[in-house]
Scaffold this motif. Structure first.
Motif, PDB file in Angstrom:
ATOM      1  N   LYS A 102      -9.334  14.096 -12.440  1.00  0.00           N
ATOM      2  CA  LYS A 102      -8.769  14.261 -11.090  1.00  0.00           C
ATOM      3  C   LYS A 102      -8.970  12.982 -10.264  1.00  0.00           C
ATOM      4  O   LYS A 102      -8.060  12.485  -9.614  1.00  0.00           O
TER       5      LYS A 102
ATOM      6  N   TYR B  23      -5.675   9.980  -9.002  1.00  0.00           N
ATOM      7  CA  TYR B  23      -5.259   9.467  -7.695  1.00  0.00           C
ATOM      8  C   TYR B  23      -4.588   8.100  -7.816  1.00  0.00           C
ATOM      9  O   TYR B  23      -3.775   7.711  -6.987  1.00  0.00           O
ATOM     10  N   PHE B  24      -4.967   7.358  -8.847  1.00  0.00           N
ATOM     11  CA  PHE B  24      -4.559   5.950  -8.925  1.00  0.00           C
ATOM     12  C   PHE B  24      -3.473   5.691  -9.957  1.00  0.00           C
ATOM     13  O   PHE B  24      -3.042   4.567 -10.140  1.00  0.00           O
TER      14      PHE B  24
ATOM     15  N   LYS C 240      -8.871  -3.987 -10.724  1.00  0.00           N
ATOM     16  CA  LYS C 240      -7.740  -4.347  -9.882  1.00  0.00           C
ATOM     17  C   LYS C 240      -7.673  -3.420  -8.661  1.00  0.00           C
ATOM     18  O   LYS C 240      -7.486  -3.870  -7.537  1.00  0.00           O
ATOM     19  N   ILE C 241      -7.835  -2.123  -8.912  1.00  0.00           N
ATOM     20  CA  ILE C 241      -7.773  -1.143  -7.820  1.00  0.00           C
ATOM     21  C   ILE C 241      -8.879  -1.400  -6.803  1.00  0.00           C
ATOM     22  O   ILE C 241      -8.648  -1.427  -5.594  1.00  0.00           O
ATOM     23  N   ILE C 242     -10.091  -1.630  -7.306  1.00  0.00           N
ATOM     24  CA  ILE C 242     -11.225  -1.883  -6.412  1.00  0.00           C
ATOM     25  C   ILE C 242     -11.046  -3.226  -5.703  1.00  0.00           C
ATOM     26  O   ILE C 242     -11.507  -3.413  -4.583  1.00  0.00           O
ATOM     27  N   GLY C 243     -10.375  -4.155  -6.369  1.00  0.00           N
ATOM     28  CA  GLY C 243     -10.168  -5.463  -5.759  1.00  0.00           C
ATOM     29  C   GLY C 243     -11.117  -6.516  -6.294  1.00  0.00           C
ATOM     30  O   GLY C 243     -11.463  -7.471  -5.609  1.00  0.00           O
TER      31      GLY C 243
ATOM     32  N   ILE D 116      -6.544   8.806  -0.184  1.00  0.00           N
ATOM     33  CA  ILE D 116      -7.590   9.128  -1.160  1.00  0.00           C
ATOM     34  C   ILE D 116      -8.937   9.269  -0.456  1.00  0.00           C
ATOM     35  O   ILE D 116      -9.320   8.397   0.311  1.00  0.00           O
ATOM     36  N   PRO D 117      -9.626  10.389  -0.706  1.00  0.00           N
ATOM     37  CA  PRO D 117     -10.908  10.596  -0.013  1.00  0.00           C
ATOM     38  C   PRO D 117     -11.891   9.457  -0.315  1.00  0.00           C
ATOM     39  O   PRO D 117     -11.945   8.965  -1.439  1.00  0.00           O
ATOM     40  N   GLU D 118     -12.656   9.097   0.717  1.00  0.00           N
ATOM     41  CA  GLU D 118     -13.584   7.979   0.574  1.00  0.00           C
ATOM     42  C   GLU D 118     -14.616   8.229  -0.532  1.00  0.00           C
ATOM     43  O   GLU D 118     -15.001   7.290  -1.239  1.00  0.00           O
ATOM     44  N   VAL D 119     -15.044   9.482  -0.681  1.00  0.00           N
ATOM     45  CA  VAL D 119     -16.049   9.757  -1.722  1.00  0.00           C
ATOM     46  C   VAL D 119     -15.525   9.439  -3.120  1.00  0.00           C
ATOM     47  O   VAL D 119     -16.297   9.119  -4.020  1.00  0.00           O
TER      48      VAL D 119
ATOM     49  N   ILE E 285     -13.416   6.927  -3.727  1.00  0.00           N
ATOM     50  CA  ILE E 285     -13.540   5.459  -3.770  1.00  0.00           C
ATOM     51  C   ILE E 285     -14.984   5.069  -4.104  1.00  0.00           C
ATOM     52  O   ILE E 285     -15.224   4.143  -4.874  1.00  0.00           O
ATOM     53  N   PHE E 286     -15.931   5.822  -3.550  1.00  0.00           N
ATOM     54  CA  PHE E 286     -17.347   5.531  -3.805  1.00  0.00           C
ATOM     55  C   PHE E 286     -17.711   5.720  -5.274  1.00  0.00           C
ATOM     56  O   PHE E 286     -18.687   5.152  -5.741  1.00  0.00           O
TER      57      PHE E 286
ATOM     58  N   THR F  55     -17.140  -0.996  -2.619  1.00  0.00           N
ATOM     59  CA  THR F  55     -16.425   0.109  -1.973  1.00  0.00           C
ATOM     60  C   THR F  55     -15.672  -0.373  -0.731  1.00  0.00           C
ATOM     61  O   THR F  55     -14.896   0.366  -0.155  1.00  0.00           O
TER      62      THR F  55
ATOM     63  N   MET G 239       0.850  -1.201   0.000  1.00  0.00           N
ATOM     64  CA  MET G 239       0.000   0.000   0.000  1.00  0.00           C
ATOM     65  C   MET G 239       0.879   1.243   0.000  1.00  0.00           C
ATOM     66  O   MET G 239       1.735   1.402   0.855  1.00  0.00           O
TER      67      MET G 239
ATOM     68  N   ARG H 257      -8.221  -4.744   0.295  1.00  0.00           N
ATOM     69  CA  ARG H 257      -7.010  -5.026  -0.473  1.00  0.00           C
ATOM     70  C   ARG H 257      -5.793  -4.315   0.140  1.00  0.00           C
ATOM     71  O   ARG H 257      -4.684  -4.811   0.116  1.00  0.00           O
ATOM     72  N   ARG H 258      -6.061  -3.129   0.677  1.00  0.00           N
ATOM     73  CA  ARG H 258      -4.969  -2.308   1.204  1.00  0.00           C
ATOM     74  C   ARG H 258      -4.596  -2.644   2.639  1.00  0.00           C
ATOM     75  O   ARG H 258      -3.707  -2.041   3.227  1.00  0.00           O
TER      76      ARG H 258
ATOM     77  N   GLN I 123      -2.030   6.423  -1.713  1.00  0.00           N
ATOM     78  CA  GLN I 123      -3.326   5.779  -1.932  1.00  0.00           C
ATOM     79  C   GLN I 123      -4.174   5.758  -0.662  1.00  0.00           C
ATOM     80  O   GLN I 123      -5.397   5.802  -0.740  1.00  0.00           O
TER      81      GLN I 123
ATOM     82  N   TYR J 291     -10.619  -1.163   0.314  1.00  0.00           N
ATOM     83  CA  TYR J 291      -9.904  -1.014   1.585  1.00  0.00           C
ATOM     84  C   TYR J 291      -9.334  -2.345   2.072  1.00  0.00           C
ATOM     85  O   TYR J 291      -8.248  -2.394   2.636  1.00  0.00           O
TER      86      TYR J 291
END
Lengths: 213, 213
Positions: A52, A56-57, A78-81, A8-11, A13-14, B202, A1, B208-209, A5, B206
Motif C-alpha cells: 500500500k 502511492y508512488f 529518485k522519489i525521496i530526492g 500522500i500522508p507524511e507518515v 514519507i517517513f 524526509t 508534481m 523536490r515537489r 503525490q 517535499y
C-alpha cells in the motif's frame, strides 16, 4: 508534481528512508529480487502495508514476482530526492557547528554544507571545514548564489527561532535543527530536529531486560 | 524477563516510541480512548499491524472498545523503561560534548548526564553543565558509584572505537554515538548513532515537489 503525490500522508514519507535502508542491506547481500512478504518479515510489517505504501508512488514489481531490489532502490532514491546533491547552509559555528563542518560532509552522503554563518566577529572570515565563515547578513545573497535549499541550525537554544526566521526569510523551506527547541514557521516550511530521544528509548527497553537496574 | 519478550523483533521495539509519541499527542488533545483503527489512520498503519505489535507485550484495550490512552501510554512507558531516570556518562567534552552538558539535560527528559570524561588535562577538573570533568581512568569507578547504564560518545571519529571499548570494558550495554562511525562491540551491547540522515531524507521529498531545483 502530481496532485495525487501531494496527498500522500507524511507518515508514509517517513517510512521511505526505512524501506531504502532495508533495500541497501539486501543489495549488500546480493539479493536481486525481494517479495513484499520477505520485506514484511524483515521490517515486521504486513506485506499489505508495504504494498500500500509503495503503491502511492507507482507500480513497482510484478504480481507474484516481487520487487527488483536495485530498481526499487533507484526509484525510491529518485522519489525521496537522493539522486542529486543538496547544498546546505549552516547557521552557527559554535561547538556543534564546527564539528559538523569538520566531519559532517564526510558522513552526510548527498548533503553538503557549502556555506557557514555566524554573528561572532571573531569567527567571521575564518576558515572551517573548507568554507569561510560569513556574516549572517550575507545569508540571502549566498543562498541564491550557491543554490542552497536546506538550512542547518546549530545555534544555542535561545537563538534558534532567530536563525530559523533568517533562513525562512531567504526562502529556505527545509531546516534541520540541532536543538529540540520548538519553532514557529510558515506552513510550507519543514523543520526537523536531530533527536537522540528515539535512539535512547529503543535501548532502554533492552537495558531493562538485562535484570534489575 | 519472560522468554516470549526476549523474542520480540527489534523493529517492533523501534516502533514503540512512535506509538508513545502518538499517544502523547492524543493526551494533549484530551482523547481518552482510541481505537486501533484511529491509531492506524494517524500512523498510516493497518489496525491489524498495530494490534499485532502491541499484543507482543500483553492485552491492552478491550475488544471493540479501543485503548485507554493514558493507561496504554503508562504501560508503554513502563515497557520501554521510561518510568525511571537513566544515568549516562559522557565521553568527550569537545564541542558536541560541551553542548550536551549545557543543554542536553534540559532536552532529554528521563535521561541524565551525571558524569563527563575526557583525556585532555586542560579539561579535567573543570566544571561543565553541573558536572566536574573527570579523567577517563576514573570511568569504571564512577560507572559503579553513580549507577550509570548508558554511555554517550562525543569524541572525534578516530577516537570513537576507543571510547566505545572503554565503556564496554566498564560493563555498559547501551551506547549513543554522536558520529556515524562503525564500531565493533560484543553482541549484547547496543550502539545507536544520532543520525540526521533520516531527518534530511524526509525533507528532500517535499523540496523536490516544490518545483525545479
Amino acid at each position: 508534481m502530481s496532485n495525487a503525490q501531494s496527498q500522500i500522508p507524511e507518515v508514509v514519507i517517513f517510512r521511505l528512508p526505512i524501506y531504502l535502508y532495508m533495500l541497501s542491506l539486501l543489495t549488500e547481500e546480493n539479493t536481486e529480487v525481494v517479495s513484499s512478504q520477505e520485506l514484511g518479515t524483515r521490517l515486521q510489517m504486513t506485506p499489505a502495508q508495504i504494498r500500500k505504501d509503495l503503491s502511492y508512488f507507482g507500480k513497482f514489481g510484478k504480481q507474484g514476482k516481487g520487487y527488483h531490489v536495485k530498481t526499487l532502490s533507484a526509484e525510491l532514491r529518485k522519489i525521496i530526492g537522493l539522486d542529486q546533491e543538496w547544498n546546505m547552509a549552516l547557521i552557527g559555528v559554535g561547538r556543534i557547528g564546527k564539528a559538523l563542518l569538520d566531519y559532517g560532509n564526510l558522513a552526510l552522503r548527498g548533503f553538503k554544507i557549502v556555506a557557514a554563518f555566524d554573528i561572532d566577529p571573531q569567527l567571521i572570515g575564518k576558515k572551517a571545514g573548507g568554507v569561510i565563515i560569513q556574516d549572517t547578513r550575507e545569508l540571502s545573497k549566498t543562498v541564491n548564489n550557491k543554490d542552497i535549499k536546506i538550512g542547518v541550525v546549530a545555534v544555542p537554544p535561545t537563538q534558534v527561532q532567530k536563525a530559523v526566521d533568517l533562513l525562512v526569510g531567504c526562502g529556505i523551506k527545509a531546516i534541520l535543527s540541532y536543538y529540540p527547541v520548538a519553532t514557529n514557521v510558515p506552513s510550507d516550511v519543514r523543520v526537523r530536529k536531530v533527536d537522540p530521544m528515539f535512539a535512547l528509548q529503543t535501548m532502554t527497553y533492552y537495558l531493562r531486560r538485562l535484570g534489575p537496574v
